[in-house]
Scaffold this motif. Structure first.
Motif, PDB file in Angstrom:
ATOM      1  N   LEU A  13     -84.972-100.958 104.562  1.00  0.00           N
ATOM      2  CA  LEU A  13     -85.441-100.204 103.405  1.00  0.00           C
ATOM      3  C   LEU A  13     -85.141 -98.719 103.615  1.00  0.00           C
ATOM      4  O   LEU A  13     -85.659 -98.100 104.556  1.00  0.00           O
ATOM      5  N   VAL A  56     -81.144-101.235 101.579  1.00  0.00           N
ATOM      6  CA  VAL A  56     -81.609-100.947 100.214  1.00  0.00           C
ATOM      7  C   VAL A  56     -81.592 -99.431 100.025  1.00  0.00           C
ATOM      8  O   VAL A  56     -82.274 -98.697 100.742  1.00  0.00           O
ATOM      9  N   GLN A  78     -82.063 -99.939  94.689  1.00  0.00           N
ATOM     10  CA  GLN A  78     -83.352-100.037  94.004  1.00  0.00           C
ATOM     11  C   GLN A  78     -83.322 -98.993  92.883  1.00  0.00           C
ATOM     12  O   GLN A  78     -83.425 -97.796  93.142  1.00  0.00           O
ATOM     13  N   THR A  84     -92.601-100.849  98.234  1.00  0.00           N
ATOM     14  CA  THR A  84     -91.907-101.589  99.285  1.00  0.00           C
ATOM     15  C   THR A  84     -91.697-103.056  98.930  1.00  0.00           C
ATOM     16  O   THR A  84     -90.704-103.660  99.339  1.00  0.00           O
ATOM     17  N   ALA A  87     -88.665-103.090  96.764  1.00  0.00           N
ATOM     18  CA  ALA A  87     -87.477-102.751  97.556  1.00  0.00           C
ATOM     19  C   ALA A  87     -87.042-103.937  98.412  1.00  0.00           C
ATOM     20  O   ALA A  87     -85.844-104.252  98.505  1.00  0.00           O
ATOM     21  N   PHE A  88     -88.018-104.615  99.038  1.00  0.00           N
ATOM     22  CA  PHE A  88     -87.675-105.792  99.832  1.00  0.00           C
ATOM     23  C   PHE A  88     -87.024-106.863  98.970  1.00  0.00           C
ATOM     24  O   PHE A  88     -86.019-107.466  99.357  1.00  0.00           O
ATOM     25  N   TYR A 107     -86.765-100.159 108.656  1.00  0.00           N
ATOM     26  CA  TYR A 107     -86.830 -98.960 107.814  1.00  0.00           C
ATOM     27  C   TYR A 107     -85.801 -97.938 108.278  1.00  0.00           C
ATOM     28  O   TYR A 107     -85.480 -97.843 109.473  1.00  0.00           O
TER      29      TYR A 107
END
Length: 481
Positions: A13, A56, A78, A84, A87-88, A107
């Motif tokens: 992320l 992402v 995204q 989050t 985003a995942f 991350y």
């Protein structure tokens, strides 16, 4: 396929803006020990042997994707920063394969996580046939983090965010790092996450409750060193992370046979390669794709970037090398500057205040001091006198010169490019050479000296008396004439 045999996919992320950095550069691209922060996560995933890695992106997506273009990862954008959980899901849906792998969530702003820690996390997840394994750690004061709450039997029950925690929950020392290993059902469950919360965001932590509702096992894998999951959200934390990584890198090199005379002052980027019996004096900085062979010594406060130093090279203090190749047994400096395109063959001597650029110096060339050698090829055993200048630029174009083997260039000579100087030629000191010099010839290109006897006495005698009185030595000299 058993749980232990499943492949591993990784979702990183890296879509956040990072306003606390106060920078035009996306947070995850701020460099730490030679790599952008997000590249540390990519490196860790690759060392784990991940089958597929999706990063992402969001804020500064074009820049992030350009920075990682050569790494072999793929990207998912995204479009809106919805939390989050969203985003995942964006990243998980971009994985090449669906439903057959464990998924590791990393991350882009936590560069300190060690691959060996992640291997242990993954092994624990698979050994216990867990559906969700959370990487946790403990701090004396976990303010700012979500807390891990366990039931009476010690099983993970839920994660409570700081804002929603009671005073008793805030006293819990175990915190959620945000790093997870999830089973193959995670994308499907992530679609069921809602944004029914004050921030209106989709939280990845809600997966815990969704797994529990299915009766799946949720575990926590506790780190011994909480610094590993330290994020770099501002410049202070960035500097702290860099200090940790420098210590790790320096320690690894020392354990591999490198002497660091003062490790606290030496900076070695993670991309640098060092051989055995290398000695680094205090204040040395090594950057980029630098490769240093066995037995090299680099003097104090030298900076070496994207350069190759072969066996036995000596770089003396305060030298700067960038994009240079230094051959076996050569020595450079002190206070020398080798610019991109410099190639020194074996046993070349570059002394103090010599600058080279796009220059190739053959074996045994000596340039002891105060010279500029740009866009030139110099043959073996040539001696370059102090103050020599290759005048390679006419204001519009650079021009190439060739100097043969065994040439002697006298002090303060200027070669006006493009020039060809033949083997064994001599260039007289102070010459401005504007024509080619044949092999074995002597070139003298300077004005004829005139000596005017008695000129100084006549000059000073004609000077105003007040000026002469300010120079006591002059009055005495004139009296003796």
């Amino acid at each position: 396929m058993t749980h232990k045999e499943r492949p591993l996919d990784v979702v990183i992320l890296a879509a956040g803006q990072g306003t606390r950095m106060k920078s035009a550069l996306p947070k995850v691209l701020h460099p730490v020990a030679g790599r952008p922060m997000v590249a540390w996560a990519v490196k860790a995933a690759q060392e784990l042997g991940a089958r597929d890695i999706v990063v992402v992106t969001g804020h500064g997506a074009e820049q992030v994707e350009a920075a990682l273009a050569a790494s072999g990862v793929r990207f998912a954008r995204q479009a809106q920063q919805l939390g989050t959980g969203n985003a995942f899901l964006v990243g998980a849906e971009a994985l090449r394969h669906q439903g057959d792998a464990d998924i590791l969530v990393l991350y882009g702003d936590t560069p300190l996580l060690r691959p060996e820690t992640l291997r242990a996390l993954l092994a624990d997840h698979r050994a216990h046939n867990s559906a969700l394994t959370i990487l946790t750690a403990e701090l004396p004061d976990a303010t700012g983090y979500g807390r891990i709450l366990r039931d009476a039997d010690g099983h993970v029950e839920r994660i409570v965010e700081e804002k929603a925690a009671t005073p008793e929950e805030k006293a819990v020392r175990e915190f959620n790092s945000g790093v997870y290993v999830l089973d193959a059902r995670a994308p499907e469950l992530a679609r069921r996450i809602t944004n029914d919360n004050p921030a209106g965001e989709y939280y990845l932590t809600d997966l815990l409750e969704l797994y529990r509702q299915e009766g799946a096992q949720v575990r926590a894998f506790k780190l011994h060193d909480p610094d590993e999951v330290m994020g770099a959200n501002d410049r202070v934390q960035l500097a702290q992370a860099a200090a940790v990584l420098r210590r790790r890198i320096n320690t690894a090199h020392m354990q591999a046979g490198v002497t660091l005379q003062d490790p606290s002052t030496i900076q070695i980027e993670d991309t640098v390669t060092l051989g055995r019996d290398v000695t680094l004096e205090p204040g040395v900085i090594l950057r980029g794709q630098t490769r240093v062979a066995d037995g090299v010594t680099i003097g104090a406060y030298s900076v070496v970037t994207d350069s190759v130093l072969e066996e036995g090279v000596i770089v003396k203090p305060h030298s700067v090398l960038e994009g240079a190749h230094v051959g076996k047994g050569s020595d450079v400096g002190p206070f020398a500057r080798l610019r991109p395109g410099t190639v020194l063959e074996e046993s070349v001597h570059i002394g103090n205040f010599v600058e080279t650029k796009n220059a190739r110096l053959a074996e045994g060339v000596k340039a002891g001091h105060l010279a500029y050698l740009g866009d030139v090829t110099i043959g073996a055993e040539t001696n370059v006198g102090a103050g020599t200048i290759i005048a390679n630029f006419d204001g519009v174009h650079k021009h190439q010169s060739t100097v043969g083997a065994g040439v002697f260039i006298g002090s303060n000579a200027t070669l006006i490019a493009p020039r060809v100087i033949g083997d064994a030629a001599f260039i007289a000191a102070g010459s401005a050479v504007h024509a080619d010099v044949p092999e074995g010839a002597l070139a003298i290109a300077r004005g004829k000296q005139r000596t005017l006897e008695g000129w100084s006495r006549r000059y000073w005698s004609g000077m105003h008396e007040g000026v002469r009185k300010k120079l006591p030595w002059l009055a005495g000299w004139l009296e003796r004439q």
